[in-house]
Scaffold this active site. Structure first.
Site, PDB file in Angstrom:
ATOM      1  N   LYS A   1      47.500  49.663  28.185  1.00 19.00           N
ATOM      2  CA  LYS A   1      47.211  48.629  27.182  1.00 19.00           C
ATOM      3  C   LYS A   1      45.823  48.845  26.579  1.00 19.00           C
ATOM      4  O   LYS A   1      45.661  48.884  25.362  1.00 19.00           O
ATOM      5  CB  LYS A   1      47.268  47.251  27.864  1.00 19.00           C
ATOM      6  CG  LYS A   1      46.599  46.135  27.078  1.00 19.00           C
ATOM      7  CD  LYS A   1      46.763  44.792  27.754  1.00 19.00           C
ATOM      8  CE  LYS A   1      45.675  44.362  28.692  1.00 19.00           C
ATOM      9  NZ  LYS A   1      44.411  43.959  28.079  1.00 19.00           N
ATOM     10  N   ASN A   2      44.825  49.008  27.452  1.00 12.79           N
ATOM     11  CA  ASN A   2      43.453  49.047  26.958  1.00 12.79           C
ATOM     12  C   ASN A   2      43.068  50.372  26.313  1.00 12.79           C
ATOM     13  O   ASN A   2      41.963  50.516  25.788  1.00 12.79           O
ATOM     14  CB  ASN A   2      42.476  48.656  28.065  1.00 12.79           C
ATOM     15  CG  ASN A   2      42.613  47.184  28.418  1.00 12.79           C
ATOM     16  OD1 ASN A   2      43.231  46.421  27.654  1.00 12.79           O
ATOM     17  ND2 ASN A   2      42.068  46.781  29.543  1.00 12.79           N
TER      18      ASN A   2
ATOM     19  N   CYS B   1      41.581  36.527  28.095  1.00 11.30           N
ATOM     20  CA  CYS B   1      41.659  35.902  29.409  1.00 11.30           C
ATOM     21  C   CYS B   1      40.397  35.105  29.711  1.00 11.30           C
ATOM     22  O   CYS B   1      39.295  35.541  29.386  1.00 11.30           O
ATOM     23  CB  CYS B   1      41.847  36.975  30.472  1.00 11.30           C
ATOM     24  SG  CYS B   1      43.442  37.766  30.368  1.00 11.30           S
TER      25      CYS B   1
ATOM     26  N   ARG C   1      32.246  35.798  28.229  1.00  8.14           N
ATOM     27  CA  ARG C   1      32.662  36.800  27.250  1.00  8.14           C
ATOM     28  C   ARG C   1      32.018  36.629  25.868  1.00  8.14           C
ATOM     29  O   ARG C   1      32.697  36.391  24.865  1.00  8.14           O
ATOM     30  CB  ARG C   1      34.197  36.842  27.163  1.00  8.14           C
ATOM     31  CG  ARG C   1      34.818  37.015  28.538  1.00  8.14           C
ATOM     32  CD  ARG C   1      36.258  37.365  28.483  1.00  8.14           C
ATOM     33  NE  ARG C   1      36.483  38.795  28.354  1.00  8.14           N
ATOM     34  CZ  ARG C   1      37.689  39.358  28.327  1.00  8.14           C
ATOM     35  NH1 ARG C   1      38.765  38.608  28.386  1.00  8.14           N
ATOM     36  NH2 ARG C   1      37.830  40.653  28.220  1.00  8.14           N
TER      37      ARG C   1
ATOM     38  N   ASP D   1      39.475  44.880  36.875  1.00  9.19           N
ATOM     39  CA  ASP D   1      40.886  44.555  36.614  1.00  9.19           C
ATOM     40  C   ASP D   1      41.780  44.802  37.830  1.00  9.19           C
ATOM     41  O   ASP D   1      42.947  44.421  37.817  1.00  9.19           O
ATOM     42  CB  ASP D   1      41.409  45.376  35.424  1.00  9.19           C
ATOM     43  CG  ASP D   1      40.821  44.903  34.104  1.00  9.19           C
ATOM     44  OD1 ASP D   1      40.208  43.822  34.079  1.00  9.19           O
ATOM     45  OD2 ASP D   1      40.973  45.618  33.094  1.00  9.19           O
TER      46      ASP D   1
ATOM     47  N   ARG E   1      51.618  39.931  28.705  1.00  5.97           N
ATOM     48  CA  ARG E   1      50.567  40.459  27.819  1.00  5.97           C
ATOM     49  C   ARG E   1      50.170  41.872  28.225  1.00  5.97           C
ATOM     50  O   ARG E   1      49.735  42.663  27.386  1.00  5.97           O
ATOM     51  CB  ARG E   1      49.310  39.565  27.881  1.00  5.97           C
ATOM     52  CG  ARG E   1      49.433  38.287  27.072  1.00  5.97           C
ATOM     53  CD  ARG E   1      48.110  37.590  26.971  1.00  5.97           C
ATOM     54  NE  ARG E   1      47.068  38.506  26.522  1.00  5.97           N
ATOM     55  CZ  ARG E   1      45.772  38.315  26.650  1.00  5.97           C
ATOM     56  NH1 ARG E   1      45.326  37.210  27.217  1.00  5.97           N
ATOM     57  NH2 ARG E   1      44.900  39.197  26.212  1.00  5.97           N
TER      58      ARG E   1
HETATM   59  N1  EPU Z   1      29.327  41.383  27.453  1.00  8.03           N
HETATM   60  C1  EPU Z   1      28.232  40.764  26.895  1.00  8.03           C
HETATM   61  N2  EPU Z   1      28.116  40.744  25.531  1.00  8.03           N
HETATM   62  C2  EPU Z   1      29.026  41.341  24.720  1.00  8.03           C
HETATM   63  C3  EPU Z   1      30.128  42.003  25.294  1.00  8.03           C
HETATM   64  C4  EPU Z   1      30.250  42.008  26.674  1.00  8.03           C
HETATM   65  O1  EPU Z   1      27.393  40.210  27.610  1.00  8.03           O
HETATM   66  O2  EPU Z   1      28.838  41.301  23.498  1.00  8.03           O
HETATM   67  C5  EPU Z   1      29.466  41.384  28.916  1.00  8.03           C
HETATM   68  C6  EPU Z   1      30.730  40.683  29.394  1.00  8.03           C
HETATM   69  O3  EPU Z   1      30.576  39.284  29.422  1.00  8.03           O
HETATM   70  C7  EPU Z   1      30.915  41.290  30.771  1.00  8.03           C
HETATM   71  C8  EPU Z   1      30.411  42.722  30.567  1.00  8.03           C
HETATM   72  O4  EPU Z   1      29.656  42.712  29.355  1.00  8.03           O
HETATM   73  O5  EPU Z   1      30.098  40.630  31.698  1.00  8.03           O
HETATM   74  C9  EPU Z   1      31.466  43.767  30.466  1.00  8.03           C
HETATM   75  O6  EPU Z   1      32.485  43.336  29.586  1.00  8.03           O
HETATM   76  P1  EPU Z   1      33.194  44.322  28.571  1.00  8.03           P
HETATM   77  O7  EPU Z   1      32.667  44.052  27.212  1.00  8.03           O
HETATM   78  O8  EPU Z   1      33.169  45.706  29.092  1.00  8.03           O
HETATM   79  O9  EPU Z   1      34.674  43.776  28.628  1.00  8.03           O
HETATM   80  P2  EPU Z   1      35.671  43.848  27.433  1.00  8.03           P
HETATM   81  O10 EPU Z   1      35.382  45.035  26.629  1.00  8.03           O
HETATM   82  O11 EPU Z   1      35.765  42.521  26.776  1.00  8.03           O
HETATM   83  C10 EPU Z   1      37.444  45.337  28.658  1.00  8.03           C
HETATM   84  C11 EPU Z   1      38.892  45.196  29.019  1.00  8.03           C
HETATM   85  C12 EPU Z   1      39.025  44.160  30.125  1.00  8.03           C
HETATM   86  C13 EPU Z   1      38.209  44.624  31.327  1.00  8.03           C
HETATM   87  C14 EPU Z   1      36.757  44.855  30.914  1.00  8.03           C
HETATM   88  C15 EPU Z   1      35.895  45.434  32.019  1.00  8.03           C
HETATM   89  C16 EPU Z   1      39.988  45.708  26.950  1.00  8.03           C
HETATM   90  C17 EPU Z   1      40.789  45.243  25.795  1.00  8.03           C
HETATM   91  N3  EPU Z   1      39.627  44.788  27.834  1.00  8.03           N
HETATM   92  O12 EPU Z   1      37.037  44.057  28.225  1.00  8.03           O
HETATM   93  O13 EPU Z   1      40.390  44.115  30.472  1.00  8.03           O
HETATM   94  O14 EPU Z   1      38.259  43.649  32.332  1.00  8.03           O
HETATM   95  O15 EPU Z   1      36.699  45.750  29.798  1.00  8.03           O
HETATM   96  O16 EPU Z   1      36.424  46.635  32.454  1.00  8.03           O
HETATM   97  O17 EPU Z   1      39.705  46.903  27.059  1.00  8.03           O
HETATM   98  C18 EPU Z   1      42.450  43.100  30.926  1.00  8.03           C
HETATM   99  O18 EPU Z   1      42.974  44.131  30.473  1.00  8.03           O
HETATM  100  O19 EPU Z   1      43.104  42.202  31.513  1.00  8.03           O
HETATM  101  C19 EPU Z   1      41.014  42.915  30.749  1.00  8.03           C
HETATM  102  C20 EPU Z   1      40.416  41.740  30.893  1.00  8.03           C
END
Ligand code: EPU
Length: 431
Positions: free
Chosen positions: A27-28, A123, A128, A317, A410
Site C-alpha cells: 500500500k505505502n 489513522c 500527525r 506498523d 484500507r
Molecule cells: N511528523 C511531523 N511533522 C510532519 C510529518 C511528520 O512531526 O510534517 C512526525 C509524525 O508525527 C511522526 C513522525 O514524523 O511522529 C514520522 O511520521 P511519518 O511522516 O514518517 O509518517 P507518515 O509519512 O505520515 C508513513 C506511513 C505510515 C507509517 C509511518 C511511519 C504512508 C502512507 N504511511 O506515514 O503507515 O506508520 O510512515 O513508518 O506511507 C499505515 O500504513 O497504516 C501507516 C500508518
C-alpha cells in the site's frame, strides 16, 4: 464506508494453520507512485502489483477529481494519465480519509503552481502534523496561507525553486513529497535527514527509470536535479511486496501455524522483525522471497523487547501484531513506541482479552506472558491494530467479533478469503 465486521472462531492456542499465503503489493509504495503520475507527460504511467484496497481506490478517486484518469483493473494494474486541465484543490471529503493524500500536494504545486487542501486524515495514531511539508514548500519559494484546517499554497511565477531542506524529523511521506516536487523545481534540491523506508527507494528507482536525476538512494541525503516532466519508458512498473503484510503473516505463523509458507515477500526488508523472531526461538527457513515456518506442539516463544524506529529499525506498523506475539511468549517484553504517541491505546483491548499489559506511559508498555486470550467483541481502531485484533482473535479461545472491517480493508486485500485458505475460521458479515 462499509459497516462490515469479521467473526473469528479462535484456535485457543493451537498451532494448526498450514499452506501458503502470498504477500500483495505494498500500500505505502503504491500510493506515492500513483501520486507521482502528475509530473509525467500526457502518456501517463502504469503500475502492476497494486493492491485492491480501500486506500488505492481513494487515491484513484482523488486523482480523478483533480483531472487525472486513474483506473485500477482486476489484475492489479493501474493506468494513470492527465485527461484535462488539472484542478489545484484536493477534494476535502476524500483527502480527509487517508494521510497519503498529502503526497499529492508536492506534484500538484510543482505542476500547477498552486494547491489547496485540508489537513490530511488517516489513522488516529498520534498528532500527525504537516509542519515539515509547510516548511519545505516555503523553502522552495511558496507562500502559505492557513485558514482553520485548510491550506492554500502558491508559487509566484508558477515554478518551485530548488532548495536545501533539512527535515527536523525523518518522515516517510514528506521525503516522498519533496522528491517528486524537486523533480519539477528550478535547480537542485537537497533533502537532508530523509527517511529511508524501502517504499521511498522504490519510488526513487521508478522515477530514475523514467529519466529522473536523483542520487543518494538508501541514505538520509537525497539530491534531486529539477527538470522537465517525465516519460515512463517501460510500462507496468511493479510495486514492491508489502513488508508490513509479510511481517504480520510471519507473526501469525509464529503463533498459530503448523507449516506455513509466506511467499512473494522481500525478506531483505524484514531484517528487524526476523531478528526478533529468531531471538524468540521461531524456526524459519528464509529465502530471498519466501519464509517457511514449521512449529511443533512443543514450540515455545521467548519474549523480547521492541523499540520502534525509522527503517531499518523495527517498523511502527508492525508494533501491534508484535504485541499479540508478546502476550503468548514466555517472560517480559517492553514495547517502546517512538514514532506515534497514540499507538499503544489498542492494548487496553488485549487486556480485556486476558493479556497482562502494564501501560507505563503513552509510549511504553510492559507485556508479561504467556497468557491465554479469550475471544471478545472489539472495534478496530486503525489499519494495523485492526489486523492485530484479527491475529489476537485467531490465537484466542472462543469467538471474536472485529468491528470496523473498513479499517482493515484500507490496507489488506480480501483478508478473510486469504486467511480462510490457510485454515482460519473467519467470516465477513455485511453491515
Ligand atoms: N511528523 C511531523 N511533522 C510532519 C510529518 C511528520 O512531526 O510534517 C512526525 C509524525 O508525527 C511522526 C513522525 O514524523 O511522529 C514520522 O511520521 P511519518 O511522516 O514518517 O509518517 P507518515 O509519512 O505520515 C508513513 C506511513 C505510515 C507509517 C509511518 C511511519 C504512508 C502512507 N504511511 O506515514 O503507515 O506508520 O510512515 O513508518 O506511507 C499505515 O500504513 O497504516 C501507516 C500508518
Amino acid at each position: 464506508m462499509n459497516k462490515d465486521y469479521f467473526v473469528i472462531k479462535g484456535l485457543g492456542g493451537k498451532k494448526i494453520l498450514k499452506g501458503e499465503i502470498k504477500v500483495n503489493g505494498a500500500k505505502n509504495a503504491s500510493l506515492p507512485l500513483m501520486a507521482s503520475a502528475i509530473i509525467f507527460n500526457e502518456k501517463g504511467v502504469s503500475f502492476s502489483n497494486v493492491p485492491d484496497i480501500e486506500d488505492t481506490h481513494r487515491m484513484c478517486e482523488l486523482m480523478e477529481e483533480i483531472g487525472m484518469s486513474c483506473k485500477l483493473d482486476e489484475k492489479g494494474c493501474v493506468k494513470i494519465f492527465q485527461k484535462g486541465k488539472l484542478k489545484s484543490s484536493l477534494d476535502g471529503e476524500i483527502a480527509k480519509r487517508f494521510r497519503a493524500s498529502v503526497i499529492l500536494t508536492g506534484p500538484l504545486l510543482a505542476k500547477t503552481g498552486k494547491v489547496i487542501f485540508p489537513h490530511p486524515g488517516g489513522c488516529v495514531i498520534g498528532a500527525r502534523p504537516i509542519d515539515l511539508f509547510i516548511d519545505g514548500f516555503k523553502k522552495m519559494g511558496a507562500k502559505v496561507s492557513v485558514e482553520g484546517k485548510n491550506y492554500e499554497i502558491k508559487v509566484s511565477g508558477g515554478n518551485l525553486k530548488g532548495a536545501k531542506i533539512f527535515f527536523k524529523q525523518q518522515s516517510v511521506t514528506a521525503t516522498e513529497t519533496f522528491v517528486i516536487a524537486g523533480l519539477l523545481a528550478k535547480g537542485e534540491t537537497v533533502l537532508e535527514n530523509c527517511a529511508m523506508e524501502p517504499e521511498i527507494t522504490a519510488l526513487c528507482e521508478f522515477l530514475i527509470s523514467c529519466g529522473a536525476k536523483i542520487s543518494g538512494l538508501n541514505s538520509t541525503t537525497l539530491v534531486i536535479e529539477g527538470g522537465e516532466v517525465l516519460n515512463q519508458i517501460s510500462e507496468n512498473f511493479e510495486v514492491i511486496p508489502d513488508r508490513i503484510e509479510a511481517g504480520s503473516f510471519l507473526i501469525l505463523g509464529a503463533l498459530c501455524a503448523k507449516d506455513l509458507k509466506i511467499t512473494n515477500c522481500r525478506t531483505s526488508h524484514l531484517s528487524s522483525l526476523l531478528n526478533n523472531l529468531k531471538e524468540a526461538g521461531v524456526k524459519m527457513e528464509i529465502g530471498e522471497d519466501f519464509i517457511h515456518i514449521k512449529n511443533t506442539k512443543k514450540s515455545a516463544l521467548k519474549s523480547f523487547d521492541i523499540k520502534t524506529h525509522e527503517y531499518p529499525g523495527f517498523p511502527t506498523d508492525l508494533q501491534a501484531p508484535a504485541v499479540v506475539l508478546l502476550t503468548q511468549a514466555i517472560g517480559e517484553g517492553t514495547v517502546f513506541e517512538t514514532i506515534f504517541e497514540g499507538r499503544l491505546n489498542f492494548t487496553e483491548d488485549f487486556v480485556k482479552m486476558g493479556a497482562t499489559i502494564q501501560m507505563w506511559n503513552s509510549h511504553k508498555i510492559l507485556v508479561k506472558g504467556p497468557t491465554p486470550l479469550k475471544g471478545k467483541d472489539l472495534e478496530s481502531p486503525d489499519i494495523r491494530a485492526g489486523l492485530a485484533f484479527i491475529i489476537a482473535g485467531i490465537v484466542a479461545e472462543g469467538e471474536s467479533k472485529i468491528n470496523n472491517a473498513y479499517y482493515v480493508d484500507r490496507g489488506y486485500e480480501m483478508i478473510e478469503k486469504r486467511l480462510q485458505k490457510i485454515g482460519v475460521d473467519i467470516k465477513r458479515v455485511k453491515g
